[in-house]
Design an enzyme around this catalytic site. Structure first.
Site, PDB file in Angstrom:
ATOM      1  N   HIS A   1     -10.956-121.306 -23.657  1.00 43.94           N
ATOM      2  CA  HIS A   1     -11.455-120.153 -22.898  1.00 43.94           C
ATOM      3  C   HIS A   1     -10.824-120.099 -21.502  1.00 43.94           C
ATOM      4  O   HIS A   1     -10.441-119.030 -21.037  1.00 43.94           O
ATOM      5  CB  HIS A   1     -12.983-120.241 -22.720  1.00 43.94           C
ATOM      6  CG  HIS A   1     -13.760-119.599 -23.830  1.00 43.94           C
ATOM      7  ND1 HIS A   1     -13.618-118.277 -24.167  1.00 43.94           N
ATOM      8  CD2 HIS A   1     -14.706-120.098 -24.665  1.00 43.94           C
ATOM      9  CE1 HIS A   1     -14.445-117.996 -25.173  1.00 43.94           C
ATOM     10  NE2 HIS A   1     -15.120-119.087 -25.505  1.00 43.94           N
TER      11      HIS A   1
ATOM     12  N   GLY B   1     -21.727-124.577 -25.859  1.00 40.26           N
ATOM     13  CA  GLY B   1     -20.704-124.619 -24.834  1.00 40.26           C
ATOM     14  C   GLY B   1     -20.561-123.264 -24.183  1.00 40.26           C
ATOM     15  O   GLY B   1     -20.917-122.238 -24.772  1.00 40.26           O
TER      16      GLY B   1
ATOM     17  N   HIS C   1     -12.795-125.916 -27.535  1.00 44.22           N
ATOM     18  CA  HIS C   1     -13.078-124.476 -27.569  1.00 44.22           C
ATOM     19  C   HIS C   1     -13.235-123.929 -26.143  1.00 44.22           C
ATOM     20  O   HIS C   1     -12.663-122.887 -25.795  1.00 44.22           O
ATOM     21  CB  HIS C   1     -14.361-124.264 -28.400  1.00 44.22           C
ATOM     22  CG  HIS C   1     -14.821-122.849 -28.511  1.00 44.22           C
ATOM     23  ND1 HIS C   1     -14.815-122.154 -29.696  1.00 44.22           N
ATOM     24  CD2 HIS C   1     -15.321-121.989 -27.578  1.00 44.22           C
ATOM     25  CE1 HIS C   1     -15.280-120.932 -29.488  1.00 44.22           C
ATOM     26  NE2 HIS C   1     -15.598-120.811 -28.203  1.00 44.22           N
ATOM     27  N   GLU C   2     -13.988-124.650 -25.306  1.00 43.55           N
ATOM     28  CA  GLU C   2     -14.240-124.172 -23.926  1.00 43.55           C
ATOM     29  C   GLU C   2     -12.975-124.257 -23.073  1.00 43.55           C
ATOM     30  O   GLU C   2     -12.720-123.390 -22.239  1.00 43.55           O
ATOM     31  CB  GLU C   2     -15.383-124.950 -23.272  1.00 43.55           C
ATOM     32  CG  GLU C   2     -16.727-124.866 -23.993  1.00 43.55           C
ATOM     33  CD  GLU C   2     -17.097-123.473 -24.484  1.00 43.55           C
ATOM     34  OE1 GLU C   2     -16.774-122.486 -23.795  1.00 43.55           O
ATOM     35  OE2 GLU C   2     -17.693-123.372 -25.573  1.00 43.55           O
TER      36      GLU C   2
ATOM     37  N   CYS D   1     -18.619-118.195 -31.392  1.00 43.45           N
ATOM     38  CA  CYS D   1     -18.422-118.052 -29.950  1.00 43.45           C
ATOM     39  C   CYS D   1     -19.468-117.079 -29.410  1.00 43.45           C
ATOM     40  O   CYS D   1     -19.693-116.022 -30.007  1.00 43.45           O
ATOM     41  CB  CYS D   1     -17.013-117.530 -29.681  1.00 43.45           C
ATOM     42  SG  CYS D   1     -16.657-117.282 -27.944  1.00 43.45           S
ATOM     43  N   LEU D   2     -20.073-117.432 -28.271  1.00 43.03           N
ATOM     44  CA  LEU D   2     -21.091-116.548 -27.685  1.00 43.03           C
ATOM     45  C   LEU D   2     -20.486-115.200 -27.287  1.00 43.03           C
ATOM     46  O   LEU D   2     -21.196-114.210 -27.172  1.00 43.03           O
ATOM     47  CB  LEU D   2     -21.730-117.215 -26.462  1.00 43.03           C
ATOM     48  CG  LEU D   2     -22.592-118.460 -26.739  1.00 43.03           C
ATOM     49  CD1 LEU D   2     -23.042-119.097 -25.436  1.00 43.03           C
ATOM     50  CD2 LEU D   2     -23.790-118.121 -27.608  1.00 43.03           C
TER      51      LEU D   2
ATOM     52  N   GLN E   1     -16.641-116.680 -19.290  1.00 40.99           N
ATOM     53  CA  GLN E   1     -17.527-115.943 -20.200  1.00 40.99           C
ATOM     54  C   GLN E   1     -18.668-115.241 -19.455  1.00 40.99           C
ATOM     55  O   GLN E   1     -19.285-114.329 -19.980  1.00 40.99           O
ATOM     56  CB  GLN E   1     -18.120-116.884 -21.261  1.00 40.99           C
ATOM     57  CG  GLN E   1     -17.124-117.288 -22.335  1.00 40.99           C
ATOM     58  CD  GLN E   1     -17.773-118.178 -23.368  1.00 40.99           C
ATOM     59  OE1 GLN E   1     -17.949-119.361 -23.148  1.00 40.99           O
ATOM     60  NE2 GLN E   1     -18.143-117.609 -24.502  1.00 40.99           N
TER      61      GLN E   1
END
Ligand code: ZN
Length: 174
Positions: A147, A55, A143-144, A101-102, A60
């Site tokens: 963000h 994701g 999660h996204e 998380c990236l 991000q």
């Protein structure tokens, strides 16, 4: 015969990492599906795939707009998907699972989320989307969406684990 070649440059964008301020910004609604927005969507898919993520949210990559990309290998939904102006309209159950998380590379922790969610939004082409998801895809969507509201998964940890994260992560980054 005229041959028209259209050049479409898809770029892998650099992923902003914690504690970059853009990760704390509340992303704005996408008002119009312009060519720029299509570019952002294509870049997000490329960036997510290159980073092997499941994701990615637009902020991000430094674009403070309500766009997410998700990928989850379930039978029904195996292709990566971009959702514009996503909203969770229903949620069921509760489930704990490990998350990463990236934007916080190398850190994983257990987070409690809804087990199933219904996400509404639109595709980059303007088609209405309604996604009923469970498992990894439901987790990725939550999660996204966090963000887009400036929330990171570390915010959902217990106070003790939050302290531990701050200590360990800042030590690692020095
Ligand atoms: Zn993330």
């Amino acid at each position: 015969m005229t041959v028209i070649i259209e050049y479409w440059f898809v770029m892998i964008r650099s992923i902003r990492t914690y504690p970059d301020k853009v990760l704390r910004s509340v992303a704005k609604e996408v008002a119009e599906l312009t060519e720029d927005i299509h570019c952002v969507c294509a870049d997000m898919l490329e960036t997510m795939s290159a980073a092997r993520g499941v994701g990615l949210a637009a902020n991000q990559i430094g674009v403070p707009l309500r766009i997410i990309a998700v990928e989850a290998g379930t039978d029904k939904q195996s292709a990566p998907l971009v959702i514009i102006n996503p909203q969770i309209v229903d949620s069921t159950g509760e489930e704990s699972g490990e998350e990463g998380c990236l934007s916080i590379p190398g850190y994983y922790e257990t987070v409690k989320r809804s087990r199933g969610v219904v996400v509404k939004g639109s595709s980059p082409d303007g088609d209405e989307l309604r996604l009923e998801c469970e498992g990894l895809l439901a987790r990725a969507c939550q999660h996204e969406l966090d963000h887009l509201n400036g929330i990171l998964f570390i915010d959902r940890l217990s106070p003790v684990k939050k302290q531990l994260f701050k200590r360990e992560y800042s030590k690692e980054k020095k």
